[in-house]
Design an enzyme around this catalytic site. Sequence first.
Site, PDB file in Angstrom:
ATOM      1  N   GLU A   1      11.022  89.975  26.373  1.00  0.00           N
ATOM      2  CA  GLU A   1      10.067  89.755  27.457  1.00  0.00           C
ATOM      3  C   GLU A   1       8.742  89.245  26.914  1.00  0.00           C
ATOM      4  O   GLU A   1       8.137  88.310  27.436  1.00  0.00           O
ATOM      5  CB  GLU A   1       9.816  91.067  28.221  1.00  0.00           C
ATOM      6  CG  GLU A   1      11.032  91.644  28.897  1.00  0.00           C
ATOM      7  CD  GLU A   1      11.808  92.629  28.017  1.00  0.00           C
ATOM      8  OE1 GLU A   1      11.920  92.391  26.798  1.00  0.00           O
ATOM      9  OE2 GLU A   1      12.303  93.623  28.554  1.00  0.00           O
TER      10      GLU A   1
ATOM     11  N   CYS B   1       9.911  92.018  21.508  1.00  0.00           N
ATOM     12  CA  CYS B   1      10.941  92.055  22.547  1.00  0.00           C
ATOM     13  C   CYS B   1      11.088  90.684  23.207  1.00  0.00           C
ATOM     14  O   CYS B   1      10.181  89.840  23.143  1.00  0.00           O
ATOM     15  CB  CYS B   1      10.559  93.044  23.639  1.00  0.00           C
ATOM     16  SG  CYS B   1      10.588  94.769  23.146  1.00  0.00           S
TER      17      CYS B   1
ATOM     18  N   CYS C   1       6.156  96.108  26.925  1.00  0.00           N
ATOM     19  CA  CYS C   1       6.366  94.877  27.712  1.00  0.00           C
ATOM     20  C   CYS C   1       5.857  95.052  29.141  1.00  0.00           C
ATOM     21  O   CYS C   1       5.290  94.116  29.724  1.00  0.00           O
ATOM     22  CB  CYS C   1       7.837  94.480  27.709  1.00  0.00           C
ATOM     23  SG  CYS C   1       8.382  93.880  26.095  1.00  0.00           S
TER      24      CYS C   1
ATOM     25  N   CYS D   1      10.713  97.675  27.975  1.00  0.00           N
ATOM     26  CA  CYS D   1      10.045  98.812  27.331  1.00  0.00           C
ATOM     27  C   CYS D   1       8.617  98.956  27.872  1.00  0.00           C
ATOM     28  O   CYS D   1       8.096  98.062  28.553  1.00  0.00           O
ATOM     29  CB  CYS D   1      10.045  98.640  25.817  1.00  0.00           C
ATOM     30  SG  CYS D   1       8.795  97.493  25.220  1.00  0.00           S
TER      31      CYS D   1
ATOM     32  N   ASN E   1      14.630  88.764  21.708  1.00  0.00           N
ATOM     33  CA  ASN E   1      14.038  89.689  20.743  1.00  0.00           C
ATOM     34  C   ASN E   1      14.205  89.145  19.327  1.00  0.00           C
ATOM     35  O   ASN E   1      15.230  88.540  18.988  1.00  0.00           O
ATOM     36  CB  ASN E   1      14.580  91.112  20.889  1.00  0.00           C
ATOM     37  CG  ASN E   1      16.086  91.249  20.843  1.00  0.00           C
ATOM     38  OD1 ASN E   1      16.815  90.327  21.186  1.00  0.00           O
ATOM     39  ND2 ASN E   1      16.558  92.399  20.422  1.00  0.00           N
ATOM     40  N   ILE E   2      13.159  89.344  18.533  1.00  0.00           N
ATOM     41  CA  ILE E   2      13.126  88.848  17.154  1.00  0.00           C
ATOM     42  C   ILE E   2      12.708  90.026  16.280  1.00  0.00           C
ATOM     43  O   ILE E   2      11.577  90.507  16.373  1.00  0.00           O
ATOM     44  CB  ILE E   2      12.131  87.674  17.021  1.00  0.00           C
ATOM     45  CG1 ILE E   2      12.520  86.526  17.982  1.00  0.00           C
ATOM     46  CG2 ILE E   2      12.075  87.182  15.570  1.00  0.00           C
ATOM     47  CD1 ILE E   2      11.455  85.458  18.150  1.00  0.00           C
ATOM     48  N   GLU E   3      13.667  90.512  15.481  1.00  0.00           N
ATOM     49  CA  GLU E   3      13.430  91.725  14.712  1.00  0.00           C
ATOM     50  C   GLU E   3      12.857  91.405  13.332  1.00  0.00           C
ATOM     51  O   GLU E   3      12.734  90.240  12.944  1.00  0.00           O
ATOM     52  CB  GLU E   3      14.742  92.521  14.617  1.00  0.00           C
ATOM     53  CG  GLU E   3      15.200  92.925  16.012  1.00  0.00           C
ATOM     54  CD  GLU E   3      16.383  93.867  16.031  1.00  0.00           C
ATOM     55  OE1 GLU E   3      17.100  93.974  15.013  1.00  0.00           O
ATOM     56  OE2 GLU E   3      16.580  94.504  17.085  1.00  0.00           O
TER      57      GLU E   3
END
Length: 137
Positions: A55, A53, A93, A90, A42-44
């Site tokens: 995935e 996310c 995804c 989620c 995940n890369i916020e």
Amino acid sequence: MNKRELIEKALEAKTHAYTPYSHFQVGAALMTGKGRVYQGCNIENAAYSPTVCAERSAFFKAVYEGEREFRAIAVTGSPEGESGGFAYPCGVCRQVMMEFCDPEKFLVIVARSPEDYEEYLLKELLPAGFGPKNLKA
Ligand code: THU
């Protein structure tokens, strides 16, 4: 590569997560039809909604590289500083999986460790999902 090794790849991918806001790290390892593995994390983002996310980052890497057939994905997640935990994909995804995977066959492995995991078919996580086949007459 077996399930255990795929989970190990997801655990390794989790260490790449960029999570300055939620401090919740997720790793994914996606296996293609030919057995190649693509990892994602995940890369916020400071604006929150552009966050991707683990995935989806794995899927998008693979699709960019030309992959279109997938067998399984292993996912693991936990708060920073903790070891792997159960992180269920989620809804967004699950929908991306529906675009590229056969819901009757694609396996989602939700893992805490190589010995402690659950597995589901995509159709169990996204019942009556809408996919590319629904757009055909
Ligand atoms: N996250 C994932 O990477 N995958 C999931 O399936 C659930 C949530 C991430 C998004 C966000 O960076 C953090 O976990 C907390 O929601």
